[in-house]
Each structure stands twice: as structure tokens, then as C-alpha cells.
Motif scaffolding. Structure first.
Motif, PDB file in Angstrom:
ATOM      1  N   GLY A  65       0.807  -1.219   0.000  1.00 37.09           N
ATOM      2  CA  GLY A  65       0.000   0.000   0.000  1.00 37.09           C
ATOM      3  C   GLY A  65       0.837   1.263   0.000  1.00 37.09           C
ATOM      4  N   THR A  66       1.878   1.283   0.833  1.00 36.34           N
ATOM      5  CA  THR A  66       2.737   2.466   0.909  1.00 36.34           C
ATOM      6  C   THR A  66       3.489   2.697  -0.390  1.00 36.34           C
ATOM      7  N   GLY A  67       4.172   1.669  -0.864  1.00 38.05           N
ATOM      8  CA  GLY A  67       4.924   1.807  -2.120  1.00 38.05           C
ATOM      9  C   GLY A  67       4.026   2.136  -3.293  1.00 38.05           C
ATOM     10  N   GLY A  68       2.898   1.454  -3.374  1.00 37.51           N
ATOM     11  CA  GLY A  68       1.971   1.691  -4.470  1.00 37.51           C
ATOM     12  C   GLY A  68       1.339   3.064  -4.422  1.00 37.51           C
ATOM     13  N   THR A  69       1.025   3.536  -3.223  1.00 43.16           N
ATOM     14  CA  THR A  69       0.418   4.861  -3.098  1.00 43.16           C
ATOM     15  C   THR A  69       1.403   5.945  -3.500  1.00 43.16           C
ATOM     16  N   VAL A  70       2.648   5.820  -3.071  1.00 42.93           N
ATOM     17  CA  VAL A  70       3.669   6.801  -3.467  1.00 42.93           C
ATOM     18  C   VAL A  70       3.835   6.790  -4.985  1.00 42.93           C
ATOM     19  N   ALA A  71       3.913   5.605  -5.575  1.00 41.45           N
ATOM     20  CA  ALA A  71       4.059   5.509  -7.036  1.00 41.45           C
ATOM     21  C   ALA A  71       2.836   6.088  -7.749  1.00 41.45           C
ATOM     22  N   ALA A  72       1.641   5.748  -7.275  1.00 43.36           N
ATOM     23  CA  ALA A  72       0.418   6.254  -7.906  1.00 43.36           C
ATOM     24  C   ALA A  72       0.334   7.774  -7.810  1.00 43.36           C
ATOM     25  N   GLU A  73       0.698   8.313  -6.674  1.00 41.48           N
ATOM     26  CA  GLU A  73       0.664   9.772  -6.515  1.00 41.48           C
ATOM     27  C   GLU A  73       1.631  10.454  -7.491  1.00 41.48           C
ATOM     28  N   MET A  74       2.804   9.861  -7.691  1.00 42.86           N
ATOM     29  CA  MET A  74       3.767  10.451  -8.628  1.00 42.86           C
ATOM     30  C   MET A  74       3.309  10.289 -10.072  1.00 42.86           C
ATOM     31  N   ILE A  75       2.814   9.106 -10.424  1.00 42.00           N
ATOM     32  CA  ILE A  75       2.459   8.812 -11.812  1.00 42.00           C
ATOM     33  C   ILE A  75       1.126   9.450 -12.208  1.00 42.00           C
ATOM     34  N   LEU A  76       0.133   9.326 -11.347  1.00 45.53           N
ATOM     35  CA  LEU A  76      -1.219   9.754 -11.714  1.00 45.53           C
ATOM     36  C   LEU A  76      -1.591  11.168 -11.264  1.00 45.53           C
ATOM     37  N   PHE A  77      -0.984  11.630 -10.178  1.00 42.66           N
ATOM     38  CA  PHE A  77      -1.449  12.880  -9.594  1.00 42.66           C
ATOM     39  C   PHE A  77      -0.381  13.971  -9.518  1.00 42.66           C
ATOM     40  N   GLY A  78       0.751  13.775 -10.181  1.00 44.09           N
ATOM     41  CA  GLY A  78       1.758  14.829 -10.302  1.00 44.09           C
ATOM     42  C   GLY A  78       2.574  15.134  -9.059  1.00 44.09           C
ATOM     43  N   GLU A  79       2.621  14.206  -8.112  1.00 43.74           N
ATOM     44  CA  GLU A  79       3.484  14.378  -6.937  1.00 43.74           C
ATOM     45  C   GLU A  79       4.935  14.481  -7.420  1.00 43.74           C
ATOM     46  N   PRO A  80       5.713  15.406  -6.872  1.00 43.77           N
ATOM     47  CA  PRO A  80       7.097  15.546  -7.342  1.00 43.77           C
ATOM     48  C   PRO A  80       7.923  14.279  -7.113  1.00 43.77           C
ATOM     49  N   PHE A  81       8.730  13.932  -8.090  1.00 43.51           N
ATOM     50  CA  PHE A  81       9.631  12.778  -8.003  1.00 43.51           C
ATOM     51  C   PHE A  81      10.831  13.149  -7.155  1.00 43.51           C
ATOM     52  N   GLN A  82      11.143  12.332  -6.160  1.00 49.73           N
ATOM     53  CA  GLN A  82      12.327  12.534  -5.331  1.00 49.73           C
ATOM     54  C   GLN A  82      13.091  11.219  -5.265  1.00 49.73           C
ATOM     55  N   VAL A  83      14.357  11.272  -5.635  1.00 46.76           N
ATOM     56  CA  VAL A  83      15.178  10.067  -5.660  1.00 46.76           C
ATOM     57  C   VAL A  83      15.240   9.431  -4.278  1.00 46.76           C
ATOM     58  N   THR A  84      15.421  10.242  -3.242  1.00 45.85           N
ATOM     59  CA  THR A  84      15.515   9.713  -1.879  1.00 45.85           C
ATOM     60  C   THR A  84      14.246   8.958  -1.505  1.00 45.85           C
ATOM     61  N   LYS A  85      13.100   9.513  -1.826  1.00 47.80           N
ATOM     62  CA  LYS A  85      11.819   8.862  -1.517  1.00 47.80           C
ATOM     63  C   LYS A  85      11.717   7.523  -2.233  1.00 47.80           C
ATOM     64  N   VAL A  86      12.090   7.485  -3.498  1.00 49.08           N
ATOM     65  CA  VAL A  86      12.012   6.244  -4.276  1.00 49.08           C
ATOM     66  C   VAL A  86      12.980   5.196  -3.716  1.00 49.08           C
ATOM     67  N   LEU A  87      14.180   5.613  -3.332  1.00 48.34           N
ATOM     68  CA  LEU A  87      15.144   4.677  -2.746  1.00 48.34           C
ATOM     69  C   LEU A  87      14.629   4.109  -1.419  1.00 48.34           C
ATOM     70  N   LEU A  88      14.045   4.952  -0.593  1.00 46.95           N
ATOM     71  CA  LEU A  88      13.525   4.478   0.687  1.00 46.95           C
ATOM     72  C   LEU A  88      12.334   3.538   0.499  1.00 46.95           C
ATOM     73  N   ILE A  89      11.492   3.819  -0.473  1.00 43.79           N
ATOM     74  CA  ILE A  89      10.390   2.902  -0.789  1.00 43.79           C
ATOM     75  C   ILE A  89      10.958   1.575  -1.294  1.00 43.79           C
ATOM     76  N   GLY A  90      12.044   1.636  -2.062  1.00 46.59           N
ATOM     77  CA  GLY A  90      12.709   0.411  -2.515  1.00 46.59           C
ATOM     78  C   GLY A  90      13.221  -0.428  -1.356  1.00 46.59           C
ATOM     79  N   VAL A  91      13.784   0.220  -0.351  1.00 52.94           N
ATOM     80  CA  VAL A  91      14.250  -0.490   0.842  1.00 52.94           C
ATOM     81  C   VAL A  91      13.063  -1.131   1.567  1.00 52.94           C
ATOM     82  N   LEU A  92      11.965  -0.378   1.678  1.00 51.66           N
ATOM     83  CA  LEU A  92      10.754  -0.907   2.305  1.00 51.66           C
ATOM     84  C   LEU A  92      10.249  -2.135   1.562  1.00 51.66           C
ATOM     85  N   LEU A  93      10.170  -2.036   0.255  1.00 50.71           N
ATOM     86  CA  LEU A  93       9.672  -3.160  -0.543  1.00 50.71           C
ATOM     87  C   LEU A  93      10.617  -4.357  -0.490  1.00 50.71           C
TER      88      LEU A  93
END
Length: 120
Positions: A65-93
Motif C-alpha cells: 500500500g505504501t509503495g503503491g500509493t507513493v508511485a500512484a501519486e507520482m504517476i497519476l497525480f503529479g506528486e514531485p519525483f524525489q530520488v531519496t523517496k524512491v530509494l527508501l520505498i525500494g528499501v521498504l519493498l
């Protein structure tokens, strides 16, 4: 993948829908869909938790849910892309996948409860 893990995966995907719905719903129909998604998501998790370790189920469910929501917000709703956020979600996943890999599945031959009864 056994049926119980499929419930966890599907419940996590539905969680992405309802979390985004909480933020973006504007009409009664959208709110109704969000409430239905919440009910479906939790139903699937409760069913999976009857046969799989609850802690692992919850961690996998929230990780998806967390990883998917962050991805959906970036892809579908224009949330700014942040490398640090994506890396931390990768660690979570990676942790979620690790938990899934080290957790023993229940016997698929029977979907009956494991025999653990609470007696008074």
C-alpha cells in the motif's frame, strides 16, 4: 503463490485505491467507491490473517500500500519525483519481499482454520 498470499497482494492493491480515494474523492459516488474499497481491502487481509502470520501479513499489506500509493501519486497525480523517496520505498519493498520469502506458507490442501481454538 497460494490463495492467502493472493488475498494479501490484492488487499494491498485495493489499499492503494482507497488511500488515494481519501485524498482525491469529491463526489458521493467517489466516496462510496472509497468506502467499498476500504471494506474489500480489510476483508481480504482478515481472511489472509486467519491462515498466515498476522505480523507478516500486515507488513506486506502496508508495504504494498505504501509503495503503491507513493508511485500512484507520482504517476497519476503529479506528486514531485524525489530520488531519496524512491530509494527508501525500494528499501521498504525489499523488506516486504524478504518477509514473504522467509515466512512459511500454510498447507494449501485445506483452507480450514489451523485448529487453534480459544477455549474459555
Amino acid at each position: 503463490m497460494n490463495r492467502n498470499w493472493m488475498y494479501v497482494f490484492l488487499g494491498g492493491l485495493i489499499e492503494i485505491v482507497w488511500v488515494s480515494g481519501l485524498k482525491h474523492s469529491d463526489t458521493a459516488l467517489q466516496w462510496t467507491g472509497t468506502v467499498i474499497a476500504i471494506a474489500a481491502s480489510f476483508y481480504l487481509i482478515v481472511e489472509a490473517s486467519k491462515r498466515l502470520p498476522v505480523g507478516t501479513v500486515y507488513a506486506v499489506f502496508t508495504g504494498i500500500g505504501t509503495g503503491g500509493t507513493v508511485a500512484a501519486e507520482m504517476i497519476l497525480f503529479g506528486e514531485p519525483f524525489q530520488v531519496t523517496k524512491v530509494l527508501l520505498i525500494g528499501v521498504l519493498l525489499a523488506g516486504v519481499v524478504g518477509l514473504k520469502l522467509v515466512t512459511a506458507d500454510s498447507d494449501d490442501a485445506s483452507d480450514a482454520p489451523s485448529g487453534r481454538e480459544v477455549r474459555s
